[in-house]
Scaffold this motif. Structure first.
Motif, PDB file in Angstrom:
ATOM      1  N   ASN A  19     -26.932  25.627  58.739  1.00 18.66           N
ATOM      2  CA  ASN A  19     -26.653  24.191  58.786  1.00 18.66           C
ATOM      3  C   ASN A  19     -27.890  23.317  58.917  1.00 18.66           C
ATOM      4  OD1 ASN A  19     -23.858  24.214  58.371  1.00 18.66           O
ATOM      5  ND2 ASN A  19     -23.563  24.944  60.459  1.00 18.66           N
ATOM      6  N   CYS A  20     -29.056  23.911  58.907  1.00 20.38           N
ATOM      7  CA  CYS A  20     -30.304  23.154  59.042  1.00 20.38           C
ATOM      8  C   CYS A  20     -30.551  22.317  57.777  1.00 20.38           C
ATOM      9  CB  CYS A  20     -31.463  24.117  59.248  1.00 20.38           C
ATOM     10  SG  CYS A  20     -33.077  23.331  59.330  1.00 20.38           S
ATOM     11  N   PRO A  21     -30.639  20.997  57.928  1.00 23.87           N
ATOM     12  CA  PRO A  21     -30.955  20.178  56.753  1.00 23.87           C
ATOM     13  C   PRO A  21     -32.405  20.416  56.344  1.00 23.87           C
ATOM     14  CG  PRO A  21     -30.899  18.822  58.725  1.00 23.87           C
ATOM     15  CD  PRO A  21     -30.467  20.198  59.141  1.00 23.87           C
ATOM     16  N   ILE A  46     -41.260  23.266  52.428  1.00 24.78           N
ATOM     17  CA  ILE A  46     -39.926  23.020  52.966  1.00 24.78           C
ATOM     18  C   ILE A  46     -40.097  22.092  54.162  1.00 24.78           C
ATOM     19  CG2 ILE A  46     -37.879  23.992  54.081  1.00 24.78           C
ATOM     20  CD1 ILE A  46     -38.315  26.517  52.431  1.00 24.78           C
ATOM     21  N   ALA A  47     -39.373  20.986  54.133  1.00 25.58           N
ATOM     22  CA  ALA A  47     -39.409  20.017  55.228  1.00 25.58           C
ATOM     23  C   ALA A  47     -38.114  20.110  56.019  1.00 25.58           C
ATOM     24  CB  ALA A  47     -39.602  18.608  54.682  1.00 25.58           C
ATOM     25  N   ILE A  48     -38.264  20.160  57.340  1.00 24.30           N
ATOM     26  CA  ILE A  48     -37.117  20.131  58.248  1.00 24.30           C
ATOM     27  C   ILE A  48     -37.382  19.069  59.314  1.00 24.30           C
ATOM     28  CG2 ILE A  48     -36.561  22.562  57.856  1.00 24.30           C
ATOM     29  CD1 ILE A  48     -37.655  23.127  60.724  1.00 24.30           C
ATOM     30  N   GLU A  49     -36.361  18.732  60.055  1.00 24.68           N
ATOM     31  CA  GLU A  49     -36.519  17.774  61.143  1.00 24.68           C
ATOM     32  C   GLU A  49     -36.951  18.485  62.422  1.00 24.68           C
ATOM     33  OE1 GLU A  49     -33.374  14.340  59.853  1.00 24.68           O
ATOM     34  OE2 GLU A  49     -32.590  16.050  60.993  1.00 24.68           O
ATOM     35  N   GLU A 110     -43.068  21.881  56.729  1.00 18.48           N
ATOM     36  CA  GLU A 110     -43.407  20.552  57.235  1.00 18.48           C
ATOM     37  C   GLU A 110     -42.324  20.167  58.227  1.00 18.48           C
ATOM     38  OE1 GLU A 110     -45.966  18.430  56.275  1.00 18.48           O
ATOM     39  OE2 GLU A 110     -46.824  19.833  54.832  1.00 18.48           O
ATOM     40  N   VAL A 111     -42.712  19.802  59.443  1.00 20.16           N
ATOM     41  CA  VAL A 111     -41.764  19.406  60.476  1.00 20.16           C
ATOM     42  C   VAL A 111     -41.894  17.891  60.641  1.00 20.16           C
ATOM     43  CG1 VAL A 111     -41.024  19.739  62.862  1.00 20.16           C
ATOM     44  CG2 VAL A 111     -41.988  21.664  61.573  1.00 20.16           C
ATOM     45  N   LEU A 112     -40.816  17.186  60.302  1.00 21.58           N
ATOM     46  CA  LEU A 112     -40.812  15.722  60.288  1.00 21.58           C
ATOM     47  C   LEU A 112     -39.817  15.184  61.317  1.00 21.58           C
ATOM     48  CD1 LEU A 112     -40.589  15.364  56.397  1.00 21.58           C
ATOM     49  CD2 LEU A 112     -42.661  15.416  57.802  1.00 21.58           C
ATOM     50  N   GLU A 113     -40.001  13.945  61.704  1.00 19.17           N
ATOM     51  CA  GLU A 113     -39.052  13.313  62.622  1.00 19.17           C
ATOM     52  C   GLU A 113     -37.699  13.112  61.946  1.00 19.17           C
ATOM     53  OE1 GLU A 113     -39.412  12.937  65.863  1.00 19.17           O
ATOM     54  OE2 GLU A 113     -41.379  13.867  65.588  1.00 19.17           O
ATOM     55  N   GLU A 114     -37.721  12.742  60.675  1.00 17.31           N
ATOM     56  CA  GLU A 114     -36.482  12.558  59.907  1.00 17.31           C
ATOM     57  C   GLU A 114     -36.767  12.885  58.443  1.00 17.31           C
ATOM     58  OE1 GLU A 114     -36.138   9.946  57.568  1.00 17.31           O
ATOM     59  OE2 GLU A 114     -38.064   9.028  57.999  1.00 17.31           O
ATOM     60  N   LEU A 115     -35.711  13.197  57.698  1.00 22.39           N
ATOM     61  CA  LEU A 115     -35.881  13.651  56.316  1.00 22.39           C
ATOM     62  C   LEU A 115     -35.676  12.560  55.263  1.00 22.39           C
ATOM     63  CD1 LEU A 115     -34.122  17.140  56.354  1.00 22.39           C
ATOM     64  CD2 LEU A 115     -36.580  16.660  56.238  1.00 22.39           C
ATOM     65  N   SER A 130     -34.833  20.981  45.903  1.00 24.09           N
ATOM     66  CA  SER A 130     -33.474  21.268  46.329  1.00 24.09           C
ATOM     67  C   SER A 130     -33.317  20.652  47.707  1.00 24.09           C
ATOM     68  CB  SER A 130     -33.242  22.776  46.384  1.00 24.09           C
ATOM     69  OG  SER A 130     -31.919  23.072  46.784  1.00 24.09           O
ATOM     70  N   MET A 131     -32.238  19.925  47.919  1.00 27.79           N
ATOM     71  CA  MET A 131     -31.949  19.320  49.213  1.00 27.79           C
ATOM     72  C   MET A 131     -30.682  19.969  49.743  1.00 27.79           C
ATOM     73  SD  MET A 131     -32.977  15.391  48.561  1.00 27.79           S
ATOM     74  CE  MET A 131     -34.506  15.018  47.695  1.00 27.79           C
ATOM     75  N   ILE A 132     -30.815  20.608  50.885  1.00 31.63           N
ATOM     76  CA  ILE A 132     -29.744  21.450  51.418  1.00 31.63           C
ATOM     77  C   ILE A 132     -29.269  20.897  52.757  1.00 31.63           C
ATOM     78  CG2 ILE A 132     -29.166  23.789  52.200  1.00 31.63           C
ATOM     79  CD1 ILE A 132     -31.440  24.767  50.277  1.00 31.63           C
ATOM     80  N   ARG A 133     -27.961  20.793  52.923  1.00 35.51           N
ATOM     81  CA  ARG A 133     -27.306  20.371  54.160  1.00 35.51           C
ATOM     82  C   ARG A 133     -27.801  19.006  54.657  1.00 35.51           C
ATOM     83  NH1 ARG A 133     -23.942  23.883  53.099  1.00 35.51           N
ATOM     84  NH2 ARG A 133     -23.539  25.708  54.344  1.00 35.51           N
ATOM     85  N   MET A 134     -28.090  18.109  53.732  1.00 41.81           N
ATOM     86  CA  MET A 134     -28.579  16.782  54.116  1.00 41.81           C
ATOM     87  C   MET A 134     -27.543  15.995  54.920  1.00 41.81           C
ATOM     88  SD  MET A 134     -31.734  16.405  53.351  1.00 41.81           S
ATOM     89  CE  MET A 134     -32.000  14.625  53.346  1.00 41.81           C
ATOM     90  N   ARG A 135     -26.282  16.360  54.823  1.00 42.66           N
ATOM     91  CA  ARG A 135     -25.268  15.679  55.632  1.00 42.66           C
ATOM     92  C   ARG A 135     -25.506  15.914  57.125  1.00 42.66           C
ATOM     93  NH1 ARG A 135     -22.630  19.934  53.165  1.00 42.66           N
ATOM     94  NH2 ARG A 135     -21.894  21.571  54.568  1.00 42.66           N
TER      95      ARG A 135
END
Length: 145
Positions: A19-21, A46-49, A110-115, A130-135
């Protein structure tokens, strides 16, 4: 019933908790030299929050290996296949350190505050993505005036 499988060249996109966006980017056929340079020797980014980092770091994953017979390409860009036939894994591997595995595959995390800001950047780039689980991504915060 469908069985989903990931191609070896996109497996890095799925080495995170389900479930990780995330936003996954790489150089595709239409990627220009300026964007290719932004990869800085990585195969992909790959960027995650930040809110998901600890779970991404500590969640063990299991990779099930299947014979390719009976699978058909569902999405070539994202690298996944489906089969409507019963499938029996040929092998199962535990990936106890998925972030190290990402690194071994040449993927920069890449670890970001928001995507959402990164999403807009990627949509206006020439990267394949590819953008995965952005919801599940943190909501866009209203700007202060």
């Amino acid at each position: 019933m469908s069985v989903w499988a990931i191609s070896a060249h996109r497996v890095q996109n799925y080495l995170l908790p389900r479930n990780c966006p995330r936003i996954c980017v790489w150089a595709g056929e239409k990627t220009n030299e300026q964007d290719r340079h932004k990869l800085r020797h990585a195969n992909s980014i790959i960027a995650i929050e930040r809110a998901w980092f600890e779970r991404a770091e500590s969640t063990p994953l299991f990779a099930y290996m299947f014979d390719s017979d009976g699978f058909e390409i569902e999405d070539a860009n994202a690298g996944y296949f489906t089969s409507n036939q019963d499938q029996i894994p040929e092998d199962v591997q535990e990936i106890d350190d998925p972030l190290r595995h990402l690194n071994r595959l040449g993927t920069r995390l890449e670890v970001l505050e928001e995507l959402h800001s990164f999403k807009e950047t990627i949509l206006s780039s020439s990267f394949a993505f590819s953008m995965i689980r952005m919801r599940n991504a943190a909501p866009i915060q209203p700007t202060q005036t």
